[in-house]
Design a protein around this motif. Structure first.
Motif, mmCIF file in Angstrom:
data_model
loop_
_atom_site.group_PDB
_atom_site.id
_atom_site.type_symbol
_atom_site.label_atom_id
_atom_site.label_comp_id
_atom_site.label_asym_id
_atom_site.label_seq_id
_atom_site.Cartn_x
_atom_site.Cartn_y
_atom_site.Cartn_z
ATOM 1 N N SER A 164 37.341 33.965 50.493
ATOM 2 C CA SER A 164 36.505 34.945 50.228
ATOM 3 C C SER A 164 37.766 35.849 48.831
ATOM 4 C CB SER A 164 35.889 36.218 50.690
ATOM 5 O OG SER A 164 35.217 35.642 51.595
ATOM 6 N N TYR A 165 38.943 35.986 49.033
ATOM 7 C CA TYR A 165 39.883 36.468 48.183
ATOM 8 C C TYR A 165 39.780 35.628 46.794
ATOM 9 C CZ TYR A 165 41.007 39.755 51.736
ATOM 10 O OH TYR A 165 40.945 40.907 52.700
ATOM 11 N N VAL A 166 40.199 34.095 46.918
ATOM 12 C CA VAL A 166 40.157 33.394 46.536
ATOM 13 C C VAL A 166 38.910 33.064 44.779
ATOM 14 C CG1 VAL A 166 40.805 30.973 45.573
ATOM 15 C CG2 VAL A 166 41.622 31.477 47.748
ATOM 16 N N LEU A 167 37.610 34.188 45.787
ATOM 17 C CA LEU A 167 36.805 33.492 44.547
ATOM 18 C C LEU A 167 36.406 34.867 44.538
ATOM 19 C CD1 LEU A 167 34.018 32.146 47.107
ATOM 20 C CD2 LEU A 167 35.068 31.536 45.402
ATOM 21 N N TYR A 168 37.302 36.374 44.204
ATOM 22 C CA TYR A 168 37.299 36.890 43.837
ATOM 23 C C TYR A 168 37.938 37.053 42.792
ATOM 24 C CZ TYR A 168 38.379 42.151 43.242
ATOM 25 O OH TYR A 168 38.489 43.455 42.607
ATOM 26 N N THR A 169 39.389 36.356 42.598
ATOM 27 C CA THR A 169 40.234 36.238 41.515
ATOM 28 C C THR A 169 39.740 35.605 40.540
ATOM 29 O OG1 THR A 169 41.073 34.841 42.736
ATOM 30 C CG2 THR A 169 42.252 37.013 43.081
ATOM 31 N N ALA A 170 39.252 34.202 41.365
ATOM 32 C CA ALA A 170 38.761 33.493 40.438
ATOM 33 C C ALA A 170 38.150 33.877 39.605
ATOM 34 C CB ALA A 170 37.757 31.860 41.308
ATOM 35 N N GLY A 171 36.925 34.673 39.770
ATOM 36 C CA GLY A 171 35.753 34.801 39.424
ATOM 37 C C GLY A 171 35.708 36.163 37.602
ATOM 38 N N ARG A 172 37.548 36.675 38.056
ATOM 39 C CA ARG A 172 38.232 38.030 37.096
ATOM 40 C C ARG A 172 38.494 36.942 36.180
ATOM 41 N NH1 ARG A 172 35.648 40.390 41.120
ATOM 42 N NH2 ARG A 172 35.359 42.325 40.974
ATOM 43 N N VAL A 173 39.400 36.486 37.032
ATOM 44 C CA VAL A 173 40.129 35.303 35.636
ATOM 45 C C VAL A 173 39.533 34.710 35.245
ATOM 46 C CG1 VAL A 173 42.169 32.965 35.728
ATOM 47 C CG2 VAL A 173 42.125 35.260 37.272
ATOM 48 N N LEU A 174 38.936 33.761 35.495
ATOM 49 C CA LEU A 174 38.172 32.582 34.918
ATOM 50 C C LEU A 174 36.841 33.916 33.657
ATOM 51 C CD1 LEU A 174 36.949 30.376 37.384
ATOM 52 C CD2 LEU A 174 38.285 30.157 35.098
ATOM 53 N N ASP A 175 36.666 34.774 33.908
ATOM 54 C CA ASP A 175 35.666 35.676 33.176
ATOM 55 C C ASP A 175 36.635 36.206 31.582
ATOM 56 O OD1 ASP A 175 33.602 37.119 32.218
ATOM 57 O OD2 ASP A 175 35.018 38.775 32.800
ATOM 58 N N ARG A 176 37.668 36.341 32.168
ATOM 59 C CA ARG A 176 38.591 36.457 30.849
ATOM 60 C C ARG A 176 39.039 35.247 30.680
ATOM 61 N NH1 ARG A 176 41.927 39.402 35.372
ATOM 62 N NH2 ARG A 176 43.905 37.880 34.671
ATOM 63 N N HIS A 177 39.127 34.630 30.361
ATOM 64 C CA HIS A 177 39.479 32.810 30.256
ATOM 65 C C HIS A 177 38.449 31.353 30.315
ATOM 66 C CE1 HIS A 177 43.599 32.613 30.495
ATOM 67 N NE2 HIS A 177 43.432 33.643 31.536
ATOM 68 N N PRO A 178 37.187 32.047 29.678
ATOM 69 C CA PRO A 178 35.991 31.686 29.069
ATOM 70 C C PRO A 178 35.684 30.291 28.994
ATOM 71 C CG PRO A 178 36.205 33.061 27.240
ATOM 72 C CD PRO A 178 37.312 32.889 28.434
ATOM 73 N N GLU A 179 37.656 30.227 28.466
ATOM 74 C CA GLU A 179 36.983 28.307 27.802
ATOM 75 C C GLU A 179 36.764 27.321 29.055
ATOM 76 O OE1 GLU A 179 41.354 30.353 27.938
ATOM 77 O OE2 GLU A 179 38.835 30.785 27.449
ATOM 78 N N ALA A 180 37.587 28.193 30.068
ATOM 79 C CA ALA A 180 37.950 27.207 31.499
ATOM 80 C C ALA A 180 36.393 27.469 31.964
ATOM 81 C CB ALA A 180 39.189 27.573 31.873
#
Length: 286
Positions: free
Chosen positions: A56-72
């Motif tokens: 759940s922690y990895v999913l939480y951080t992945a959501g924020r990070v990929l939102d800041r990196h839309p190219e990924a």
């Protein structure tokens, strides 16, 4: 000496996926994450009657990070139906994780893929509640896995065609396949592994185990997890993937659900903080 032929009816969706994913060009990165902040947060939550998994922690951080990196947070739309049509990259507005589950389908152990949408805004409790929905072998009977059960019943030729048709439209991909894949083998003695989940970025997690790290020139034990990132080189390059992995690493090590850090920046624990592991000095953690 005898041989036994075993039917793989309940694994057909996995075989169809592997055939479809053969055109991907995976490249693998990894990093070691100091999970002290995460483990402290988990312990505090347990004291208040809440349970949060590492996933759940990895999913939480992945959501924020990929939102800041839309190219990924994107997919390659192939030149279909003809080779003369230009391939193009389609970026998604939201972040949906495809989480790998080890479950039994009609008595046969297999992998199911559960979707967790809206990760760019979901809080930790909402993410954990979604993960809890898929606990236990009864998860295989949920309506969202109807397609997997159907693929196991269809003749092989029809099953292959149905699988390909479901993924043909990039606009439908988030609701069928997610925009980022997440897999964990941390419940066993697995330190790290890599997997290509069919998305531009796939995240993998090994176990959390006490290892020796150097902080401000002093060797101390710390709970460490190896985080792997596999990226499809057709969609992004190594520099972008490294940026994504660095941001994930930083957000996990400095986890604060209330005020997620916007960028990596300098390490708040000092210039001498070193995540390099000292071989041979490790012990298990719960």
């Amino acid at each position: 000496m005898s041989t036994t032929a075993t039917a793989v009816r309940r694994r057909r969706h996995t075989l169809y996926f592997l055939e479809w994913a053969a055109d991907h060009r995976p490249v693998h990165l990894d990093t070691d994450v100091d999970m002290t902040r995460i483990q402290t947060h988990r312990a505090a939550a347990r004291a208040h009657g809440r349970r949060y998994s590492v996933v759940s922690y990895v999913l939480y951080t992945a959501g924020r990070v990929l939102d800041r990196h839309p190219e990924a947070n994107a997919v390659l739309a192939p030149g279909w139906p003809g080779l003369l049509r230009r391939p193009r990259i389609v970026r998604f507005d939201g972040v949906t994780a495809k989480v790998a589950l080890d479950r039994k389908v009609e008595g046969e152990r297999t992998v199911l893929s559960a979707l967790v949408p809206g990760l760019e805004t979901a809080n930790l409790r909402e993410i954990q509640e979604r993960i809890d929905r898929y606990r236990g072998d009864q998860a295989a009977d949920l309506p969202e896995f109807k397609g997997v059960r159907m693929l196991g019943r269809l003749p092989v030729a029809l099953g292959r065609a149905a699988f390909a048709a479901a993924l043909r439209s990039p606009q439908r991909r988030p609701g069928v396949f997610g925009t980022v894949s997440v897999s964990s083998l941390g419940h066993r003695t697995v330190d790290g592994f890599h997997s290509a989940g069919g998305t531009a970025v796939t995240l993998t997690m090994g176990r959390v185990v006490d290892r020796a790290v150097v902080r401000d020139g002093v060797v101390v034990p710390a709970p460490v997890m190896r985080l792997g990132l596999t990226f499809d080189h057709r969609v992004i390059d190594g520099a972008t993937a490294a940026d994504v992995l660095t941001d994930l690493h930083h957000m996990l090590e400095t986890f604060d659900e209330g005020t997620p850090s916007p960028d990596a920046g300098p390490d708040p624990r000092g210039a001498d903080h070193d995540q390099r592991l000292l071989g041979g000095l490790e012990q298990g953690t719960r």
